[in-house]
Design a protein around this motif. Structure first.
Motif, PDB file in Angstrom:
ATOM      1  N   GLU A  27       0.846  -1.183   0.000  1.00  0.00           N
ATOM      2  CA  GLU A  27       0.000   0.000   0.000  1.00  0.00           C
ATOM      3  C   GLU A  27       0.886   1.240   0.000  1.00  0.00           C
ATOM      4  O   GLU A  27       2.040   1.197   0.428  1.00  0.00           O
ATOM      5  CB  GLU A  27      -0.912  -0.003   1.227  1.00  0.00           C
ATOM      6  N   VAL A  28       0.339   2.352  -0.486  1.00  0.00           N
ATOM      7  CA  VAL A  28       1.112   3.589  -0.585  1.00  0.00           C
ATOM      8  C   VAL A  28       0.499   4.614   0.368  1.00  0.00           C
ATOM      9  O   VAL A  28      -0.502   5.256   0.042  1.00  0.00           O
ATOM     10  CB  VAL A  28       1.123   4.131  -2.025  1.00  0.00           C
ATOM     11  N   PRO A  29       1.085   4.812   1.558  1.00  0.00           N
ATOM     12  CA  PRO A  29       0.542   5.800   2.495  1.00  0.00           C
ATOM     13  C   PRO A  29       0.676   7.220   1.950  1.00  0.00           C
ATOM     14  O   PRO A  29       1.463   7.483   1.041  1.00  0.00           O
ATOM     15  CB  PRO A  29       1.406   5.610   3.750  1.00  0.00           C
ATOM     16  N   GLU A  30      -0.075   8.135   2.542  1.00  0.00           N
ATOM     17  CA  GLU A  30       0.029   9.538   2.153  1.00  0.00           C
ATOM     18  C   GLU A  30       1.450  10.035   2.416  1.00  0.00           C
ATOM     19  O   GLU A  30       2.040   9.777   3.475  1.00  0.00           O
ATOM     20  CB  GLU A  30      -0.969  10.382   2.954  1.00  0.00           C
ATOM     21  N   GLY A  31       2.018  10.742   1.456  1.00  0.00           N
ATOM     22  CA  GLY A  31       3.371  11.256   1.587  1.00  0.00           C
ATOM     23  C   GLY A  31       4.438  10.278   1.139  1.00  0.00           C
ATOM     24  O   GLY A  31       5.633  10.602   1.178  1.00  0.00           O
ATOM     25  N   TRP A  32       4.029   9.085   0.708  1.00  0.00           N
ATOM     26  CA  TRP A  32       4.954   8.076   0.219  1.00  0.00           C
ATOM     27  C   TRP A  32       4.735   7.893  -1.280  1.00  0.00           C
ATOM     28  O   TRP A  32       3.738   8.350  -1.838  1.00  0.00           O
ATOM     29  CB  TRP A  32       4.756   6.744   0.943  1.00  0.00           C
ATOM     30  N   VAL A  33       5.703   7.219  -1.941  1.00  0.00           N
ATOM     31  CA  VAL A  33       5.603   6.981  -3.372  1.00  0.00           C
ATOM     32  C   VAL A  33       5.969   5.526  -3.669  1.00  0.00           C
ATOM     33  O   VAL A  33       6.702   4.888  -2.905  1.00  0.00           O
ATOM     34  CB  VAL A  33       6.530   7.913  -4.182  1.00  0.00           C
ATOM     35  N   ARG A  34       5.433   5.038  -4.787  1.00  0.00           N
ATOM     36  CA  ARG A  34       5.773   3.687  -5.246  1.00  0.00           C
ATOM     37  C   ARG A  34       6.823   3.792  -6.352  1.00  0.00           C
ATOM     38  O   ARG A  34       6.689   4.580  -7.285  1.00  0.00           O
ATOM     39  CB  ARG A  34       4.542   2.960  -5.781  1.00  0.00           C
TER      40      ARG A  34
END
Length: 324
Positions: A27-34
């Motif tokens: 999963e990609v939390p807010e403020g993170w990137v894949r």
């Protein structure tokens, strides 16, 4: 998704814990990137993770790979910065007491994709391939900080690199030669010494050899097997910069020589995001290309792990991957 991971800690037989298989999509939390991983390089840190060092048993299974390069969802080509800081931290990334590396708390880069805080990606220079860029975030950043941030050495001075064929050591040789230092190195075999000379070492020696003259600095990643030689090779007032001890610590430490000759021993760990940005610019401007000892498909990762355990490296081992 496809991944290479450690299923459990195994101190005695680390490769028994290595699995090539499937893991859940992140999963990609807010403020993170894949980041869709295109290449990721192997480090001794991955061996330590398999052994259970620096990671709690309940955090397994853990996808390995603490640095790499790939593509964001918007198509941007990026390099990973492996040091993940606490959200409240301000200052030198490496001094944050709550910092972690990828694979310690957060899943690593030996997979179709890896999820990191947005600040932990930097633009990949167009002049570097994904394979080359994948070596920058750990070994090359460590070498850059050791030489340009911690050592205080000046171009024209002489330094010794112990154990010339590893990722950090080969980076130190290439960086030092490009920056105008006189570079000496030790290597256990003729092949390793020849590699060091091809990369720019001015002279190479068997481990423990008495040098033609004492040096201004020594760069240590080996530990017990080379420590006494490192101390004895320094000029009075010289410096040893240490970023590892792969052969274990030296309990004797040569303390009498250290204080009598006023030697300096400085620790160095990884590097900051800003230092990684400077490193990427430097290698691009100088036309430096990292020594790749082996390039393997991620699916064949076990071969690379075996080579690292056997000490048969000749530069960085990089796993390439083209996720569907």
């Amino acid at each position: 998704m496809f991944a290479v991971y450690a299923k459990e800690p195994n101190a005695d037989d680390p490769l028994a814990s290595l699995v090539v298989g499937d893991r859940p999509d992140p999963e990609v939390p807010e403020g993170w990137v894949r980041v869709r991983v295109r290449a990721a390089s192997l480090n001794m840190h991955d061996i330590w993770t398999l052994r259970g060092v620096g990671i709690k048993p309940e955090q397994f299974p853990m996808i390995l790979g603490c640095d790499g390069a790939g593509v964001l969802d918007d198509g941007s080509e990026v390099v990973l910065h492996s040091v993940v800081n606490d959200e409240s931290w301000h200052g030198d990334d490496t001094l944050d007491p709550k910092r972690t590396l990828l694979t310690e708390k957060h899943q690593g880069a030996f997979a179709d994709s890896v999820v990191v805080p947005a600040r932990n990606v930097l633009p990949k220079p167009a002049g570097l391939s994904f394979t080359e860029a994948a070596t920058m975030g750990t070994a090359w950043l460590t070498a850059y900080r050791m030489l340009f941030v911690k050592s205080g050495l000046r171009p024209g001075q002489t330094f010794l690199v112990q154990g010339a064929s590893g990722g950090v050591a080969t980076a130190l040789i290439q960086l030092g030669r490009a920056a105008g230092f006189r570079v000496w190195a030790t290597g256990r075999t003729e092949e390793k010494r020849a590699l060091a000379e091809r990369l720019g070492a001015h002279q190479t020696f068997e481990p423990g050899t008495r040098l033609p003259e004492r040096v201004d600095g020594v760069f240590e990643t080996v530990g017990k097997a080379t420590w006494s030689h490192s101390v004895k090779s320094l000029k009075p007032g010289g410096i040893i910069v240490v970023s590892g001890s792969t052969s274990g610590p030296d309990p004797s430490a040569e303390l009498q020589r250290v204080f009598f000759l006023q030697l300096r021993v400085v620790g160095s760990t990884m590097g900051t995001r800003d230092e990684l940005a400077d490193l990427l610019t430097y290698v691009d401007l100088a036309g430096i290309r990292p020594q790749i000892g082996a390039e393997l498909p991620l699916a064949e990762a076990e071969h690379g792990f075996r080579d690292m355990l056997d000490g048969t490296t000749a530069g960085k081992i990089v796993f390439t991957h083209d996720p569907a």
